[in-house]
Write an enzyme that holds these catalytic residues in place. Structure first.
Site, short mmCIF file in Angstrom:
data_model
loop_
_atom_site.label_atom_id
_atom_site.label_comp_id
_atom_site.label_asym_id
_atom_site.label_seq_id
_atom_site.Cartn_x
_atom_site.Cartn_y
_atom_site.Cartn_z
N HIS A 1 79.06 -1.62 -18.84
CA HIS A 1 79.31 -2.46 -17.72
C HIS A 1 80.08 -3.79 -18.20
O HIS A 1 79.86 -4.83 -17.79
CB HIS A 1 78.11 -3.12 -17.06
CG HIS A 1 77.32 -2.00 -16.12
ND1 HIS A 1 77.09 -0.70 -16.57
CD2 HIS A 1 77.15 -1.93 -14.92
CE1 HIS A 1 76.66 0.11 -15.62
NE2 HIS A 1 76.45 -0.70 -14.53
N GLU B 1 66.01 -7.72 -24.57
CA GLU B 1 67.18 -7.50 -25.44
C GLU B 1 67.33 -8.33 -26.85
O GLU B 1 67.85 -7.59 -27.71
CB GLU B 1 68.53 -7.89 -24.61
CG GLU B 1 68.62 -7.15 -23.34
CD GLU B 1 68.00 -7.82 -22.06
OE1 GLU B 1 67.22 -8.66 -22.28
OE2 GLU B 1 68.12 -7.01 -21.11
N SER C 1 71.57 4.27 -16.67
CA SER C 1 72.57 3.22 -16.49
C SER C 1 73.65 3.30 -17.60
O SER C 1 74.73 3.22 -17.76
CB SER C 1 72.38 1.78 -16.19
OG SER C 1 72.72 1.29 -14.95
N ARG D 1 81.46 0.71 -17.09
CA ARG D 1 80.57 1.34 -15.84
C ARG D 1 81.30 2.53 -15.18
O ARG D 1 80.94 3.53 -14.96
CB ARG D 1 80.22 0.47 -14.99
CG ARG D 1 79.40 0.86 -13.74
CD ARG D 1 79.19 0.02 -12.57
NE ARG D 1 78.57 0.61 -11.64
CZ ARG D 1 79.00 1.35 -10.76
NH1 ARG D 1 80.36 1.57 -10.72
NH2 ARG D 1 78.05 2.04 -9.71
N ARG E 1 80.90 5.03 -20.84
CA ARG E 1 79.57 5.16 -21.02
C ARG E 1 78.95 6.40 -21.17
O ARG E 1 78.04 6.76 -21.75
CB ARG E 1 78.69 4.02 -19.94
CG ARG E 1 78.94 4.74 -18.57
CD ARG E 1 77.97 3.87 -17.54
NE ARG E 1 78.31 4.14 -16.08
CZ ARG E 1 77.61 4.26 -15.12
NH1 ARG E 1 76.43 3.80 -15.39
NH2 ARG E 1 77.87 4.37 -13.98
#
Lengths: 333, 287
Positions: free
Chosen positions: A122, A71, A50, A180, A23
């Site tokens: 993730h 989303e 994140s 992640r 990421r």
């Protein structure tokens, strides 16, 4: 041994190998691309740090849209931006993007063939303690089934960075699957990357390989470590990094199958519909041989460390070694 | 504000009736499709494409054009018929609706008909795309472009609309003009029985939009509301709640939800065209 022509990280087998997340590679790659291309815009659903889109958002606040936890709408808003000549990147966790918003991606992005880049973080069991609800094990399956879509699952931080810059140069709807956790950096700044091109990362010293392992995503590291151990036992293995799952590098996959007659696929994803399924669709038609599939077998994840989960669900280094031994014994008739 | 002259108004009302005749014929020829919503929206489409929208049928990709997103793609017969009557393609092509190889897909598909701004059909997705276009237009500092989005009322059941409504208000997208076809029917029945929407004016107002409620079958009211949205309300997104009569123009189709998703047969089509011709004659003899 590592394929030296690809200039891979020679410290990969050391315990001190440097680790960074895919990421983060995306976040840095997006920033670099956005400096060059002012049409790039970013949208994020309340996870900007994140997903590492914050690197872009901080530098280009006017080109960044915080859409809140929406989303589904985010995917279609991006389609509208793309229709007006922008190059949108949309980011969230894989379970929500492309999970929650799959039909919006299908109809407003892929059916319209708009150049929207769908970025997840993730993905996979490696999310760890958050538990099964947040461990996306289905995202490769639901994206590779869509016409017009390109699907890329980078193996490390540097490949994620290169892949992000590469997809910023194309007009295809694209899914980039990131994870992640900090994972070993397998490649170097000099390792080449091309969308749709599989690469052999590990190969025997001289003779032909007996088994081909095809892996995608950071779990490629486990495949390389397994190959190294098998090499010590005298088993000759080739490991392919299949980071582009669609379009599939069928030429490279068929060549590997012809050479080895034995294939093991490795992914942090459901076996059903995943990268291994794509490989088997290709080989069933072109060069039918027996395949062992390392991946999650019709189960949801749970809380735990990534290592505990890899062991429990059967995607650890020792599981790959077992699969290689099994596939050698089970010769294709 | 600009007011369309009495003569022009009469012309527009006649065009809307001709568009209705095309809608009936193309649906009958197709053998399936959505009649009521398409007929109910003919006045709004006529006003937009013959007066309100900045567009050029001879240059469909004109960069300065306004954009219109049809979110409730199932009423596409009214979009196709209007595009044909305003000159984008021959009226005769309308009879290919829903047939193999046609550019006029059962629900609009931009790949087959590239003059469309988007594909649609699956409900609830158009407003988000319109919001994206309005954002892009603002980024490009294009102050003369408006983005129009047509929504069905039943479609407001879809949660995605409310996500987009929040974002448009947050971003104060005054270049966005939404028209809700408030015809009170959806496929299974009356909207207020299937999933009550209650007071849409109150709802959109609470979401911080400019809200106007009009009779969507009255071209003068349509003109006034569009003018207001384009030139007066320049601080927030605009929504026009257009009360329309589903099936407007043909008595047997009007206000009957059973005509939401059904096409007329040959006999019904002939009766409908006869009634529409009578209306045309009546408008022509008005002084």
């Amino acid at each position: 041994m590592l394929n030296h022509s690809l200039k891979l990280n020679s410290k990969i087998f050391e315990s001190s190998v440097e680790k960074k997340s895919t990421r983060l590679g995306f976040g840095e790659g997006l920033l670099l691309s956005a400096i060059k291309n002012e049409n790039i815009v970013g949208l994020c659903a309340d996870l900007v740090e994140s997903t590492k889109m914050n690197l872009f958002a901080d530098k280009f606040p006017k080109r960044y849209f915080e859409v809140g936890i929406t989303e589904q709408s985010m995917a279609s808003v991006a389609s509208g931006l793309a229709a007006m000549g922008k190059l949108p990147f949309i980011a969230s966790y894989a379970i929500f993007n492309p999970g929650r918003n799959w039909e919006q991606i299908r109809t407003t992005i892929c059916y319209n063939n708009q150049p929207v880049k769908i970025i997840s973080s993730h993905s996979g069991l490696s999310v760890g303690p958050d538990g099964g609800s947040h461990q996306s094990l289905e995202d490769i399956a639901i994206t590779r089934v869509l016409p017009n879509m390109v699907v890329i699952s980078p193996c490390d931080y540097l490949e994620a960075k290169r892949a992000t810059q590469a997809i910023a140069q194309t007009l295809d709807p694209t899914y980039l699957r990131c994870a992640r956790n900090d994972t070993p950096i397998i490649t170097t700044e000099e390792t080449p990357f091309e969308i749709g091109r599989a690469q052999i990362f590990f190969e025997p010293d001289s003779k032909l390989a007996q088994v081909g392992i095809i892996a995608t995503g950071p779990v490629l590291y486990n495949a390389i470590m397994a190959a190294k151990k098998l090499e010590a036992e005298g088993i000759r293995v080739k490991v392919m990094n299949l980071s582009t799952i669609k379009p599939l590098d069928t030429v490279a996959i068929i060549a590997l199958a012809r050479e080895t007659k034995n294939i093991v696929t490795v992914e942090d994803h459901q076996v059903a519909g995943g990268m291994g399924s794509a490989v088997s669709e290709c080989l069933a038609q072109n060069y039918p041989i027996y395949i062992e599939f390392i991946g999650i077998k019709d189960k949801y994840g749970q809380s735990g460390t990534p290592e505990e989960l890899a062991k429990f669900y059967g995607i650890s280094i020792s599981d790959i070694i077992l699969a290689v031994n099994k596939v050698i014994k089970k010769k294709t008739p | 504000m600009e007011k369309i002259s009495g003569n022009r108004l009469k012309e527009l009302r006649l065009i809307a009736m001709e568009i209705r005749k095309s809608i009936v014929s193309m649906l009958q020829s197709a053998g399936s499709g959505h009649t009521a919503g398409a007929l109910g929206m003919a006045d709004i489409f006529t006003y937009l494409y013959f007066e309100g929208l900045k567009h050029d049928p001879h240059n469909p990709k004109w960069p300065s054009r306004d954009h219109l997103i049809l979110s409730n793609g199932h009423i596409c017969p009214v979009l196709y018929a209007t595009l044909a009557h305003v000159g984008y393609f021959p009226v005769s092509e309308l009879m290919t609706l829903r047939k193999f190889g046609s550019r006029l897909q059962g629900h609009p598909h931009r790949e087959y008909l590239p003059i469309l701004e988007t594909s649609s059909g699956p409900l609830g997705e158009g407003l988000s795309q319109a919001v994206g276009m309005a954002l892009a237009s603002r980024l490009d500092q294009d102050n003369d472009k408006n983005i129009y989005c047509i929504l069905g009322d039943g479609e407001l059941n879809e949660g995605q609309n409310w996500e987009a409504i929040l974002l448009a208000a947050k971003e104060k997208l005054h270049n966005l003009i939404v028209i809700v076809d408030r015809n009170n029917i959806q496929i299974d029945g009356q909207t207020e029985d299937i999933m009550p929407l209650n007071d849409l004016v109150l709802k959109w107002t609470a979401f911080n939009w400019h809200v106007t409620e009009i009779n969507g079958n009255d071209i003068k009211e349509i003109e006034k509301a569009i003018y207001q949205a384009k030139f007066v309300n320049l601080d927030r997104p605009n929504v026009i709640i257009a009360n329309t009569i589903p099936g407007f123009g043909v008595k047997m189709f009007e206000n009957n939800y059973l005509w939401h998703g059904k096409a007329p047969n040959k006999d019904e089509s002939e009766k409908a065209i006869f009634e529409l011709d009578e209306r045309i004659n009546k408008i022509m003899t008005e002084r």
